[in-house]
Design an enzyme around this catalytic site. Structure first.
Site: not given
Length: 579
Positions: A391, A409, A430, A462-463, A483-484
């Site tokens: 991202t 992202t 996604q 989403s993170s 970074g997820g």
């Protein structure tokens, strides 16, 4: 003897005041001021505006927009489109994201949700094998592409919050020129495109976009021209988002979907909507933390974590095993809730107020023991699926104190690897981040979060965690990261490092990071983490493992009448600049 004793007493009395008094230092050692000579790392300093991005060219474009009289939103739009050209693995037209915007003039804050949505034709079965297991190849298939939100999101924020001094075409022109005339490839881009060559050349349009006509890879110093992408940007510049969602670009997307078994149709594109919401807000030691509401899981999880940590004197403890241990336990507790309750609020009533309630955080804090680790398996919850780490985030503050924190992202690095034919941009992947096995009869393997199951029109959890921290109603810190799932903890540690440990923005950025996400029960630490601290954490029961670097924060701090900024050294070619 008496004479000697008196002499020694006199000497001691002369020495004591010198020891007791503060040592005078020729440099400024105060906790404020432009320069703090006790800091190992110093930030970029400016007075009139600052841009922090993961790409040098994008930062330069943002600064130029601010110098032309644009505000933070104008600069954000220009940066967002520029990154689609210069950082193709994450910057995008074919993805989506989240933005937190604080208008200093209006004293109001906004959360802009332009996350991708599931097209009407896709089902969970598209991601499962005949045996009911998750098909690993499906993550980069045409099935994985969600309806993109970036173009609509950027136009909507410009329409509502732009300065009015710069036109829509003016904000896209830098990106158009970089795509049409080309830009010089750096080592990072050359390396990553070459490393993914086998995969990215499977699609003819992707091969034509990122490799030379003879099929060889671009090298550092070569110029990359993206003519098809320039055409798309010109269409968007001339016709606005209608070009993407209803016009010729939409036609190209749908044609590729029909040809390759994808699911986005004209109705999916035409019906896409940006959602402007009230940001989540929570106090932390006298500061106001603003974050994204669901389907971002970042705002809730960070605030819950900070509410737990507020019960402990991290500042008094300093950087060490005790602070890291308590932070790891707070991460476990918060991530267990994250998997259980996070979802698109249009499909599930997420109990946000309860999750970030201070009293509940106090009860969770009571579960933490200072010399013992919580067994993660004893915590009830559902686990969310994994997200790609590629991202990108950017932060902007203008001369009027308006602030933008934006994370967007494609999902995986280069999304699903498919460039739309004739349009020059990559699609996201996604849809695979939904819990595709949840609620499916006969599905095998790990069953993830039930409330994040795949449904048409839904936005996957989403993170992404864009955050703005206010002090007395004005921006103090603007930050975020790729970074997820590690995004959440990277951002939380930026806040703790700055507020609890009094670090400047660069010191806070460069501090080694930790990560625990409940399941697996592993406390990840970055390379180079202090060995003594690792041993002490193990003694407290933490299952410590040295892993990769975590995130790439792009951050700005406003303090003492100045703007301070820092780009994360964890990824190359990032730049923070100001004027």
């Amino acid at each position: 003897m008496k004479v000697l004793s008196a002499f020694l007493s006199m000497c001691l009395s002369l020495m004591l005041p010198a020891v007791a008094q503060p040592v005078k230092h020729p440099y400024n050692l105060s906790k404020s001021g432009i320069v703090r000579y006790q800091d190992v790392f110093s930030p970029v300093v400016a007075e009139n505006g600052m841009v922090s991005t993961q790409n040098t060219l994008a930062t330069e474009v943002g600064i130029d927009i601010l110098k032309q009289g644009g505000n933070a939103i104008d600069a954000a739009v220009a940066v967002g489109f520029t990154l689609a050209v210069t950082l193709p693995r994450a910057g995008n037209l074919g993805g989506g994201g989240f933005m937190v915007f604080h208008s200093n003039q209006k004293q109001q804050s906004y959360a802009i949700d332009y996350r991708e949505t599931a097209p009407t034709g896709v089902t969970a079965q598209h991601f499962l094998t005949e045996a009911g297991e998750k098909n690993r190849q499906s993550a980069t298939s045409w099935h994985a592409a969600g309806v993109p939100g970036t173009v609509a999101g950027m136009h909507e924020v410009w329409r509502k919050f732009g300065s009015g001094k710069l036109s829509w075409p003016a904000l896209l022109q830098p990106a158009i020129e970089l795509a049409e005339q080309g830009f010089v490839v750096n080592y990072d881009l050359a390396q990553i495109v070459d490393a993914k060559k086998r995969w990215l050349t499977e699609n003819d349009s992707t091969r034509a976009s990122f490799y030379k006509p003879d099929g060889t890879s671009y090298q550092e110093g070569d110029k990359l021209i993206q003519s098809d992408l320039a055409w798309s940007l010109k269409q968007i510049s001339k016709h606005g988002p209608d070009a993407f969602y209803k016009g010729e670009i939409a036609d190209k997307i749908v044609a590729d979907m029909k040809k390759n078994g994808g699911h986005i149709d004209h109705q999916d594109l035409a019906s896409y909507q940006v959602k402007i919401k009230k940001p989540l807000s929570s106090d932390y030691r006298g500061y106001q933390v603003l974050g994204m509401p669901p389907p971002s899981s970042g705002g809730v999880t960070i605030m819950q974590m900070l509410n737990i940590l507020e019960n402990y004197p991290l500042g008094e403890w300093g950087i060490g095993s005790q602070s890291y241990h308590v932070m790891a336990e707070a991460m476990k507790l918060s991530f267990a809730d994250r998997g259980t309750y996070m979802a698109d609020p249009d499909f599930y009533a997420v109990p946000v107020k309860w999750l970030i309630d201070k009293k509940r955080a106090n009860k969770l804090a009571n579960k933490i023991k200072l010399n013992e680790s919580i067994d993660a398996l004893t915590l009830k919850g559902d686990r969310l699926g994994d997200e790609g780490p590629s991202t990108t985030h950017f932060s902007i503050v203008d001369g009027d104190g308006n602030a933008v924190s934006n994370t967007y992202t494609l999902g995986y690095s280069f999304g699903n690897g498919k460039v739309v034919k004739g349009a020059g941009f990559l699609l996201n992947n996604q849809i695979h981040t939904f819990s595709v096995r949840a609620g499916i009869k006969g599905a095998k393997g790990f069953i993830a979060s039930k409330v994040n199951k795949l449904e048409a029109g839904k936005r996957p959890v989403s993170s992404q965690s864009p955050v703005i921290v206010l002090k007395e109603g004005k921006p103090f810190m603007v930050t975020g990261s790729p970074g997820g799932s590690r995004i959440i903890n990277a951002v939380a540690q930026m806040i703790v490092n700055s507020i609890d440990h009094g670090m400047n923005v660069t010191e806070a950025t460069n501090q080694r990071r930790i990560h625990h996400q409940w399941i697996p029960d592993v406390l990840e630490v970055e390379p180079g983490f202090n060995r003594d601290t690792i041993e002490l954490l193990k003694q407290k029961g933490q299952n410590v493992k040295e892993t990769y670097t975590m995130g790439s924060t792009q951050s700005i701090m406003v303090k003492d009448g100045f703007i301070f900024g820092a780009s994360d050294p964890r990824r190359p070619n990032a730049l923070t600049d100001g004027f």
